[in-house]
Design an enzyme around this catalytic site. Structure first.
Site, PDB file in Angstrom:
ATOM      1  N   GLY A 291       0.774  -1.236   0.000  1.00 50.08           N
ATOM      2  CA  GLY A 291       0.000   0.000   0.000  1.00 50.08           C
ATOM      3  C   GLY A 291       0.805   1.286   0.000  1.00 50.08           C
TER       4      GLY A 291
ATOM      5  N   ASN B 204       1.468   3.175  -2.615  1.00 45.16           N
ATOM      6  CA  ASN B 204       0.730   4.141  -3.431  1.00 45.16           C
ATOM      7  C   ASN B 204      -0.542   4.599  -2.715  1.00 45.16           C
ATOM      8  OD1 ASN B 204       2.195   4.668  -5.880  1.00 45.16           O
ATOM      9  ND2 ASN B 204       1.824   2.550  -6.465  1.00 45.16           N
TER      10      ASN B 204
ATOM     11  N   ASN C 108      -5.460   3.377 -13.096  1.00 43.56           N
ATOM     12  CA  ASN C 108      -4.413   2.495 -12.567  1.00 43.56           C
ATOM     13  C   ASN C 108      -3.058   3.172 -12.680  1.00 43.56           C
ATOM     14  OD1 ASN C 108      -3.197  -0.086 -11.720  1.00 43.56           O
ATOM     15  ND2 ASN C 108      -2.450  -0.187 -13.824  1.00 43.56           N
TER      16      ASN C 108
ATOM     17  N   HIS D 248       0.895   2.333 -13.309  1.00 42.75           N
ATOM     18  CA  HIS D 248       1.778   1.273 -13.810  1.00 42.75           C
ATOM     19  C   HIS D 248       3.218   1.772 -13.763  1.00 42.75           C
ATOM     20  CE1 HIS D 248       2.831  -2.338 -16.032  1.00 42.75           C
ATOM     21  NE2 HIS D 248       3.636  -1.588 -16.768  1.00 42.75           N
TER      22      HIS D 248
END
Length: 226
Positions: free
Chosen positions: A15, A17, A102, A104
């Protein structure tokens, strides 16, 4: 109280991010959204502890139907995948089209798609010998890492980098920077769309005069208060 976009964050691991998002909301970088829940497919994910320590509702889900129930129950506006390692179905992404983003850890379309996640992305970057890598925030659709790009940030690959060293630099210099920025940008867009939808619903009533409204109503005495 000012209206805010309701954010759900999906996680699978530590976690980091998620923590960047929590910190960004506290500091005001994310001003148009509020993280209302964190959900994980992994009951051991430390991200769930981060959420609870921040006073955010944390859930473990068993399948997509369970996840949909949680998200819709919380009236979620925006879904952020932050280290979420499960591929979502086409039915799920279509249900929340334009509302899933998202992060990446590469400059898409390089080093994306199935199998390209976590440390594996940085291993591939070093194997190919690229001099610049980075991170990408993109919309999520039925194609893994195939949605429209929202923003990117480049990071230098340095001599002597290991996958772990590169991973850390990409997180610190790119992921933790652009994910909160993208979240704020999309939250503002979604709030603007909500206002426009409301205005479009009200417009037919606003443009009609009282006489026009009455003349078009076969029950002129019903629902009119003077």
């Amino acid at each position: 109280m000012e209206k805010k976009c309701r954010i759900a964050v999906l996680v699978s691991g530590g976690g980091t991010n998620l923590q960047a998002l929590i910190d960004a909301e506290k500091s005001g970088i994310i001003a148009s959204g509020q993280i209302v829940l964190v959900a994980s497919n992994n009951p051991e994910a430390y991200a769930l502890t981060r959420a609870r320590e921040a006073g955010i509702s944390a859930f473990v889900f068993t399948d997509e139907a369970d996840l949909v129930r949680i998200l819709e129950g919380a009236e979620t506006d925006l879904i952020i995948l932050a280290g979420f390692l499960k591929i979502l179905s086409a039915e799920f992404t279509a249900r929340f089209a334009g509302r899933i983003i998202n992060i990446h850890p590469a400059l898409l379309p390089s080093f994306g798609g199935k199998g390209c996640y976590g440390i594996h992305v940085h291993e591939k970057a070093l194997e190919y010998g690229v001099k610049v890598t980075g991170a990408t925030v993109h919309f999520v659709n039925e194609v893994p890492d195939g949605g429209r790009i929202i923003c990117q940030k480049a990071v230098e690959v340095k001599e002597g980098d290991t996958p772990a060293l590169l991973q850390r630099r990409v997180m610190e210099e790119a992921e933790w920077v652009i994910l909160p920025q993208a979240a704020e940008k999309i939250c503002r867009q979604l709030l603007k769309e909500k206002v426009q939808e409301k205005e479009n619903v009200m417009k037919p009533y606003e443009t009609k005069s009282f006489r026009e409204t009455v003349s078009g109503n076969p029950y002129v005495g019903r629902g009119i208060v003077l």
